[in-house]
Design an enzyme around this catalytic site. Structure first.
Site, mmCIF file in Angstrom:
data_model
loop_
_atom_site.group_PDB
_atom_site.id
_atom_site.type_symbol
_atom_site.label_atom_id
_atom_site.label_comp_id
_atom_site.label_asym_id
_atom_site.label_seq_id
_atom_site.Cartn_x
_atom_site.Cartn_y
_atom_site.Cartn_z
ATOM 1 N N ARG A 176 -9.767 0.629 2.101
ATOM 2 C CA ARG A 176 -8.494 0.620 1.373
ATOM 3 C C ARG A 176 -7.360 1.252 2.179
ATOM 4 N NH1 ARG A 176 -11.355 -2.338 -0.299
ATOM 5 N NH2 ARG A 176 -12.247 -2.589 -2.384
ATOM 6 N N SER A 226 -7.377 -0.291 -9.924
ATOM 7 C CA SER A 226 -8.112 0.954 -9.671
ATOM 8 C C SER A 226 -7.152 2.029 -9.177
ATOM 9 C CB SER A 226 -9.209 0.727 -8.626
ATOM 10 O OG SER A 226 -10.161 -0.200 -9.090
ATOM 11 N N GLU A 296 -5.686 5.544 -4.804
ATOM 12 C CA GLU A 296 -5.557 4.233 -4.173
ATOM 13 C C GLU A 296 -4.148 3.695 -4.405
ATOM 14 O OE1 GLU A 296 -7.505 -0.089 -5.054
ATOM 15 O OE2 GLU A 296 -8.903 1.507 -4.513
#
EC number: 1.3.1.98
Length: 305
Positions: A176, A226, A296
């Site tokens: 990520r 998320s 994130e």
């Protein structure tokens, strides 16, 4: 520099209706939060982006780039300077097993185009709500796939407005993350190398992933997906759930009852509600399990005065 002058000049560079003053940025994010942009522009091609960058550099005006706003929290005080939306830069071309997609194209749409051409490799992206640019920026992934697996190169624009082509190695992909969080390049287009497949098999996989997503994720409310990255050898949602935080609400934002890894805007929540809830969850999980949850989702903009 006076923002009225900035607005007036950029209105001569971009098409009518593509330059706005004091635009509410909550209208440009999935979670429906965000204050005003001093000047908001939506270019339709690379030349217009270059004009905006060169003008901003000349007068030392800060510039912030937005994709489709799916993985970002814009603070309630908004964004100073020029905010550039890339949602009109959406071209996609297919040549053999190669797809070239511009930054503003939805990665979901690109996965569907791959299906239409019997190309396999992007099935994992069929439920990712972000743009191509955003997907590269964070090396988006799901269900065992990620952008770095299929990307071969990308065209970027430097902070000086120059175009460059970078190979995948230059992206420094990780979980990520990519090099773009630390430099001033703007992702303009991506080249994906896929493989020939069987339409029915590709569609079956996409249908299965779509079913899993719809059954597990709180799609009925605005969310940014998320909120936290997966910690080593664990899952953020599991830790949050086991901390008893599902349903925890601050203002109009709550930890989803359907999936603890999501925070949903259930009642006109603000960016500050999101930020406060994120901090509360991080603090609670660390106290209970000794695990620091890393965000994130990006947080940008100014606090409300």
């Amino acid at each position: 520099m006076n923002m009225q002058e900035v607005y007036e000049y950029l209105s001569t560079v971009l098409p009518e209706g593509h330059v706005k003053q004091d635009e509410m940025l909550k209208n440009h994010t999935h979670i429906k939060v965000g204050g005003k942009a001093d000047v908001f522009v939506a270019p339709t091609n690379y030349d217009e982006i270059q004009e905006v960058i060169k003008y901003a550099n000349k007068y030392n005006i800060p510039v912030t780039f937005l994709g489709n706003g799916s993985n970002v929290i814009i603070k309630d005080g908004g964004i100073r300077g020029i905010t550039v939306s890339l949602i009109h830069i959406t071209g996609v071309t297919v040549t053999g097993t190669t797809i070239v997609a511009q930054c503003g194209a939805a990665i979901i749409d690109v996965s569907r185009i791959a299906l239409e051409h019997n190309l396999t490799g992007l099935e994992f992206a069929c439920g990712i709500p972000g743009s191509v640019g955003g997907a590269l920026y964070m090396n988006a992934g799901a269900y065992g796939g990620e952008i770095s697996y299929v990307l071969t190169e990308a065209v970027v624009m430097t902070g000086d407005g120059e175009l460059r082509t970078l190979t995948k190695e230059a992206f420094e992909f990780g979980y990520r993350k990519s090099v773009f969080a630390n430099n001033h390049y703007i992702i303009l287009e991506a080249r994906f190398e896929l493989e020939e497949g069987v339409y029915e098999e590709i569609k079956a996989k996409m249908d299965d992933l779509t079913f899993k997503r719809e059954s597990k994720q709180p799609l009925e409310y605005p969310s940014c997906g998320s909120v936290f990255k997966r910690p080593p050898n664990n899952f953020a949602g599991k830790l949050i759930q086991e901390s008893g935080l599902q349903g925890k609400r601050i203002g109009g934002v709550e930890v989803s009852l359907k999936h603890a890894g999501f925070m949903v805007n259930v009642d006109n929540g603000t960016a500050q509600d999101y930020i406060d809830l994120i901090h509360f969850v991080q603090k609670t999980v660390e106290e209970k399990f000794g695990v620091k949850l890393e965000r994130e989702v990006r947080i940008i903009g100014e606090d409300k005065e």
